[in-house]
Design an enzyme around this catalytic site. Structure first.
Site, mmCIF file in Angstrom:
data_model
loop_
_atom_site.group_PDB
_atom_site.id
_atom_site.type_symbol
_atom_site.label_atom_id
_atom_site.label_comp_id
_atom_site.label_asym_id
_atom_site.label_seq_id
_atom_site.Cartn_x
_atom_site.Cartn_y
_atom_site.Cartn_z
ATOM 1 N N GLU A 121 59.134 42.433 58.483
ATOM 2 C CA GLU A 121 60.281 43.233 58.953
ATOM 3 C C GLU A 121 61.556 42.870 58.185
ATOM 4 O O GLU A 121 62.370 43.733 57.864
ATOM 5 C CB GLU A 121 60.487 43.030 60.460
ATOM 6 C CG GLU A 121 59.379 43.674 61.269
ATOM 7 C CD GLU A 121 59.516 43.419 62.746
ATOM 8 O OE1 GLU A 121 59.337 42.263 63.172
ATOM 9 O OE2 GLU A 121 59.823 44.368 63.492
ATOM 10 N N GLU A 141 51.293 41.559 64.848
ATOM 11 C CA GLU A 141 51.764 41.302 66.220
ATOM 12 C C GLU A 141 50.739 41.726 67.282
ATOM 13 O O GLU A 141 50.645 41.118 68.353
ATOM 14 C CB GLU A 141 53.082 42.047 66.491
ATOM 15 C CG GLU A 141 54.300 41.489 65.778
ATOM 16 C CD GLU A 141 54.531 42.053 64.387
ATOM 17 O OE1 GLU A 141 53.611 42.697 63.820
ATOM 18 O OE2 GLU A 141 55.639 41.860 63.855
HETATM 19 N N1 COA Z 1 55.158 30.877 64.252
HETATM 20 C C1 COA Z 1 55.045 29.560 64.481
HETATM 21 N N2 COA Z 1 54.312 28.736 63.721
HETATM 22 C C2 COA Z 1 53.666 29.280 62.675
HETATM 23 C C3 COA Z 1 53.729 30.649 62.388
HETATM 24 C C4 COA Z 1 54.520 31.455 63.221
HETATM 25 N N3 COA Z 1 54.672 32.761 63.011
HETATM 26 N N4 COA Z 1 52.956 30.890 61.311
HETATM 27 C C5 COA Z 1 52.441 29.714 60.936
HETATM 28 N N5 COA Z 1 52.867 28.739 61.759
HETATM 29 C C6 COA Z 1 52.539 27.305 61.710
HETATM 30 C C7 COA Z 1 51.122 27.042 62.188
HETATM 31 O O1 COA Z 1 51.063 26.970 63.601
HETATM 32 C C8 COA Z 1 50.836 25.720 61.513
HETATM 33 O O2 COA Z 1 51.456 24.700 62.255
HETATM 34 P P1 COA Z 1 50.612 23.373 62.680
HETATM 35 O O3 COA Z 1 50.339 22.704 61.364
HETATM 36 O O4 COA Z 1 51.555 22.625 63.555
HETATM 37 O O5 COA Z 1 49.354 23.850 63.344
HETATM 38 C C9 COA Z 1 51.575 25.832 60.191
HETATM 39 O O6 COA Z 1 52.536 26.875 60.370
HETATM 40 C C10 COA Z 1 50.680 26.236 59.032
HETATM 41 O O7 COA Z 1 49.993 27.426 59.388
HETATM 42 P P2 COA Z 1 48.397 27.547 59.496
HETATM 43 O O8 COA Z 1 48.064 28.596 60.497
HETATM 44 O O9 COA Z 1 47.774 26.211 59.690
HETATM 45 O O10 COA Z 1 48.087 28.067 58.002
HETATM 46 P P3 COA Z 1 46.851 28.936 57.547
HETATM 47 O O11 COA Z 1 46.886 28.943 56.077
HETATM 48 O O12 COA Z 1 45.604 28.508 58.219
HETATM 49 O O13 COA Z 1 47.190 30.434 58.090
HETATM 50 C C11 COA Z 1 48.600 32.330 58.519
HETATM 51 C C12 COA Z 1 48.327 31.099 57.633
HETATM 52 C C13 COA Z 1 49.900 32.947 58.070
HETATM 53 C C14 COA Z 1 47.447 33.355 58.362
HETATM 54 C C15 COA Z 1 48.674 31.888 60.002
HETATM 55 O O14 COA Z 1 49.585 30.791 60.089
HETATM 56 C C16 COA Z 1 49.161 32.960 60.929
HETATM 57 O O15 COA Z 1 48.391 33.842 61.296
HETATM 58 N N6 COA Z 1 50.445 32.896 61.340
HETATM 59 C C17 COA Z 1 51.021 33.815 62.291
HETATM 60 C C18 COA Z 1 51.284 35.156 61.673
HETATM 61 C C19 COA Z 1 51.800 36.128 62.719
HETATM 62 O O16 COA Z 1 51.102 36.508 63.637
HETATM 63 N N7 COA Z 1 53.052 36.524 62.578
HETATM 64 C C20 COA Z 1 53.679 37.445 63.473
HETATM 65 C C21 COA Z 1 54.461 36.715 64.489
HETATM 66 S S1 COA Z 1 55.285 37.818 65.604
#
Ligand code: COA
Length: 269
Positions: A121, A141
């Site tokens: 966004e 989302e």
């Molecule tokens: N909010 C809070 N924390 C987040 C985050 C978010 N949107 N996106 C990533 N993080 C954090 C993870 O919880 C993780 O923290 P931890 O080490 O304390 O567990 C850290 O960032 C690294 O992310 P991780 O998920 O371990 O990396 P990955 O390579 O396995 O996956 C993504 C990467 C982007 C696919 C995954 O983090 C994800 O799906 N994030 C959320 C995306 C999302 O739904 N965004 C919309 C939010 S409204």
């Protein structure tokens, strides 16, 4: 200005400025503190840019590290929030992104890695989007039992068309740099193998920085007046629907599942 920020890095080099969102440990997720700083930054920079002797001709926004531009709003901060708090999160995020969208110089989102949810966004509130080959953009989302809440339901259909926007948002589809360029969400894919990505981005925007600044500004204002297509009611509807979902079981399940690193089990309630 830098002294005001903990999570933003603000650098001006000649006529190009660079804003870096700096929370790499959580893939630059937008928590309340980052949003507060973006609010302050966009307000202050607007007044600076309005001064005729300001040298900045273009602002690049990027995330810290190569893994993510911004992986969305901070999901962990959503836990336990209720409808009224969600209304304020969404209205505030919308207002800040509008401030960024309405800056009087071109803004470029430089996307390396993930630009998801609130990160996507933010990228589509900018004027241009440049992708690294590893860029991934999308609106996941719905996997949290939510919808985009920072203007995504309004801006995405304008940018990539109604059918694709509907598909992306309802299926949490994420697309690569190459798929993204086909639908026009990215202006270019940069090559980060032989040259630093930021240098590539600066080269890409160099022609724009050499044009008559007042004419560039006028084009931006003329084109942005088309954004009156985005009526306030569209944004208000997004806030209302986003906030209402905070009362559902599926939202709670979606957020818990993300935090517990498991698949959500939705119950349609
Ligand atoms: N909010 C809070 N924390 C987040 C985050 C978010 N949107 N996106 C990533 N993080 C954090 C993870 O919880 C993780 O923290 P931890 O080490 O304390 O567990 C850290 O960032 C690294 O992310 P991780 O998920 O371990 O990396 P990955 O390579 O396995 O996956 C993504 C990467 C982007 C696919 C995954 O983090 C994800 O799906 N994030 C959320 C995306 C999302 O739904 N965004 C919309 C939010 S409204």
């Amino acid at each position: 200005m830098q002294e005001l920020f903990e999570h933003l890095i603000w650098e001006v080099e000649g006529n190009i400025a660079l804003l870096t969102i700096n929370r790499p440990e959580v893939l630059n997720a937008l928590n309340a503190d980052v949003l507060k700083e973006l609010d302050l930054w966009s307000t202050k920079i607007r007044s600076e840019l309005e001064q005729s002797n300001n040298p900045i001709r273009c602002i690049i926004l990027q995330g810290s590290g190569a893994k993510a531009f911004v992986a969305g709003a901070d999901i962990k901060e959503f836990k336990g929030k209720v409808k009224i708090e969600a209304q304020s999160i969404s209205s505030r995020g919308q207002r800040i992104f509008k401030q960024i969208e309405q800056l009087p110089v071109p803004t470029v989102a430089l996307i390396e890695g993930y630009a998801l949810g609130g990160g996507a966004e933010l990228a589509i509130a900018c004027d241009f989007r440049l992708a690294a080959p590893n860029a991934i953009i999308g609106f996941p989302e719905v996997k949290l039992g939510l919808i985009p809440g920072f203007g995504g339901t309004v801006r995405l259909p304008q940018l990539i068309g109604y059918a694709k926007a509907m598909e992306w948002m309802t299926t949490a589809k994420t697309v690569s740099a190459y798929q993204g360029i086909d639908v026009g969400i990215f202006n270019a894919i940069l090559d980060n193998e032989n040259e630093d990505i930021l240098d590539q981005a600066k080269k890409w925007i160099a022609p724009l920085c050499s044009m008559a600044p007042l004419a560039v500004k006028s084009i931006i204002f003329a084109m942005k007046s088309q954004q009156s297509l985005y009526t306030p009611e569209l944004f208000e509807k997004e806030v209302e629907l986003f906030a209402k979902l905070f009362e559902t079981y599926d939202f709670e399940e979606g957020v818990n599942a993300f935090i517990e690193k498991r698949k959500p089990e939705f119950q349609n309630k």
